[in-house]
Design a protein around this motif. Structure first.
Motif, PDB file in Angstrom:
ATOM      1  N   THR A   1       0.053  10.740   2.707  1.00  0.00           N
ATOM      2  CA  THR A   1      -0.450  11.501   1.561  1.00  0.00           C
ATOM      3  C   THR A   1      -1.956  11.656   1.615  1.00  0.00           C
ATOM      4  OG1 THR A   1       1.378  10.637   0.222  1.00  0.00           O
ATOM      5  CG2 THR A   1      -0.470  11.649  -0.944  1.00  0.00           C
TER       6      THR A   1
ATOM      7  N   CYS B   1       8.384   1.427  -4.310  1.00  0.00           N
ATOM      8  CA  CYS B   1       7.791   2.695  -4.720  1.00  0.00           C
ATOM      9  C   CYS B   1       8.088   2.987  -6.186  1.00  0.00           C
ATOM     10  CB  CYS B   1       8.355   3.840  -3.881  1.00  0.00           C
ATOM     11  SG  CYS B   1       7.910   3.764  -2.132  1.00  0.00           S
TER      12      CYS B   1
ATOM     13  N   ARG C   1       8.299  -0.910   1.308  1.00  0.00           N
ATOM     14  CA  ARG C   1       7.416  -1.007   0.149  1.00  0.00           C
ATOM     15  C   ARG C   1       8.229  -0.721  -1.109  1.00  0.00           C
ATOM     16  NH1 ARG C   1       5.438   3.092   3.271  1.00  0.00           N
ATOM     17  NH2 ARG C   1       3.405   2.097   3.509  1.00  0.00           N
TER      18      ARG C   1
ATOM     19  N   TYR D   1       9.289   8.850  -0.473  1.00  0.00           N
ATOM     20  CA  TYR D   1       9.237   7.390  -0.631  1.00  0.00           C
ATOM     21  C   TYR D   1       9.416   6.706   0.729  1.00  0.00           C
ATOM     22  CZ  TYR D   1      10.452   8.957  -5.359  1.00  0.00           C
ATOM     23  OH  TYR D   1      10.491   9.610  -6.566  1.00  0.00           O
TER      24      TYR D   1
ATOM     25  N   THR E   1       0.849  -1.186   0.000  1.00  0.00           N
ATOM     26  CA  THR E   1       0.000   0.000   0.000  1.00  0.00           C
ATOM     27  C   THR E   1       0.886   1.237   0.000  1.00  0.00           C
ATOM     28  OG1 THR E   1      -0.076  -0.035   2.430  1.00  0.00           O
ATOM     29  CG2 THR E   1      -1.862  -1.150   1.238  1.00  0.00           C
ATOM     30  N   ASP E   2       0.320   2.369  -0.391  1.00  0.00           N
ATOM     31  CA  ASP E   2       1.044   3.625  -0.349  1.00  0.00           C
ATOM     32  C   ASP E   2       1.219   4.060   1.104  1.00  0.00           C
ATOM     33  OD1 ASP E   2       1.198   3.754  -3.100  1.00  0.00           O
ATOM     34  OD2 ASP E   2      -0.669   4.914  -3.288  1.00  0.00           O
ATOM     35  N   GLN E   3       2.188   4.932   1.337  1.00  0.00           N
ATOM     36  CA  GLN E   3       2.340   5.473   2.688  1.00  0.00           C
ATOM     37  C   GLN E   3       1.064   6.218   3.085  1.00  0.00           C
ATOM     38  OE1 GLN E   3       4.252   9.238   3.419  1.00  0.00           O
ATOM     39  NE2 GLN E   3       5.318   9.102   1.467  1.00  0.00           N
TER      40      GLN E   3
ATOM     41  N   GLY F   1      10.565   3.204   1.139  1.00  0.00           N
ATOM     42  CA  GLY F   1      10.794   2.743  -0.222  1.00  0.00           C
ATOM     43  C   GLY F   1      12.074   1.926  -0.346  1.00  0.00           C
TER      44      GLY F   1
END
Length: 323
Positions: free
Chosen positions: A20, A316, A314, A134, A15-17, A137
């Motif tokens: 955001t 990125c 993750r 990131y 998943t994205d951080q 990342g």
């Protein structure tokens, strides 16, 4: 040797951080937060005071016995130099003079760097951008330890050694994980620092230079303030990758403990981060938080579930405007 207990890999997520999306929601609900995105009017004067305090300390320690020099380097100099690295952190976000005077912030960071003894400010700025963009990342966020660190520093004694040697790992890890071309500002930072160190040596001898270097090594190593390195992003609770600390050490660390708030709004200076929590308490009060950086260090050393591997990672996608 190897991971005899605890984790054997990072916590990989797909998943994205979270920051955001949180930022978008909070700005839509509380547009007043935008007014907090302004320079800290006191930052430049605080930094000036800290730099002058270390210069005075250099003069005072020139005749001290080595054991007392190291004592004061840990008790006083370590606090001041660690505080200066966190001032440089805020300055890297243009908190001293604002985004409209980005160059002034870069020059001022080099000035704040002087008591640290080694060039740091320009390189920190270059890599810290990626830490926010990131977060976690793989191969991008150099705040995350390497696999070698996670594999080897897995027992209490080794984790304690890892904490002592943190300044070296933070300095050398970027060269291994995400090497970048040397910039002109980094060259200038290095030349200015060498001139400053040489001047102090010429005026007062070896002990003041040793005091400054010891202040940085001890203050950024196994030191109560250094608990923030572990507290910020090490996974003390599964599913949570950023944590805040609201205790008194924020008074001497430019509110770096308000770390959830900082990653939600990197352009808000440390002095205004408590106001973010005050405006939008429902976004923060329910989240897990740390109450003691010393306890953070203790738990990190003695809890099997914690160690260099206790970080969220993750993969990125690179932004088009990557610096």
């Amino acid at each position: 040797m190897g991971n005899s207990a605890g984790r054997s890999d990072f916590e990989w997520v797909y998943t994205d951080q979270p920051h955001t999306q949180r930022r978008k929601e909070m700005l839509a609900k509380y547009p007043a937060i935008k007014a907090l995105m302004r320079p800290d009017p006191h930052l430049k004067w605080t930094v000036l005071g800290l730099v002058l305090a270390q210069l005075l300390a250099c003069w005072l320690v020139r005749g001290l016995a080595w054991r007392w020099l190291l004592f004061w380097a840990y008790v006083f100099g370590g606090c001041v130099n660690h505080s200066l690295t966190l001032a440089i952190h805020d300055i890297s976000h243009n908190a001293a003079f604002g985004t409209g005077c980005a160059a002034h912030n870069r020059w001022f960071a080099i000035f704040a760097n002087l008591p640290i003894g080694v060039p740091y400010a320009a390189s920190f700025k270059k890599y810290h951008v990626d830490h926010h963009r990131y977060l976690g990342g793989d191969g991008l966020d150099v705040d995350v330890p390497t696999h070698l660190e996670g594999w080897f520093f897995c027992t209490p004694a080794r984790k304690l050694l890892w904490l002592v040697l943190q300044p070296f790992f933070y300095s050398l890890r970027p060269l291994c994980v995400n090497p970048k071309a040397v910039t002109r500002m980094e060259v200038f930072n290095t030349l200015v620092q060498l001139v400053a160190d040489a001047t102090i040596f010429a005026l007062w001898g070896l002990k003041p230079v040793a005091y400054l270097l010891a202040s940085s090594f001890l203050g950024l190593g196994l030191h109560p303030i250094s608990g923030h390195f572990v507290a910020e992003h090490y996974m003390f609770l599964k599913g949570h990758e950023t944590y805040s600390y609201y205790g008194p050490l924020n008074w001497i660390t430019f509110n770096v403990g308000y770390h959830m708030e900082h990653h939600d709004f990197p352009s808000i200076p440390g002095c205004n981060l408590p106001l973010v929590r005050k405006i939008a308490p429902e976004y923060y009060d329910h989240l897990p938080q740390h109450h003691s950086w010393v306890k953070v260090l203790w738990d990190f050393v003695f809890e099997d579930s914690l160690g260099p591997y206790a970080r969220v990672k993750r993969v990125c996608k690179l932004a088009d405007d990557r610096l």
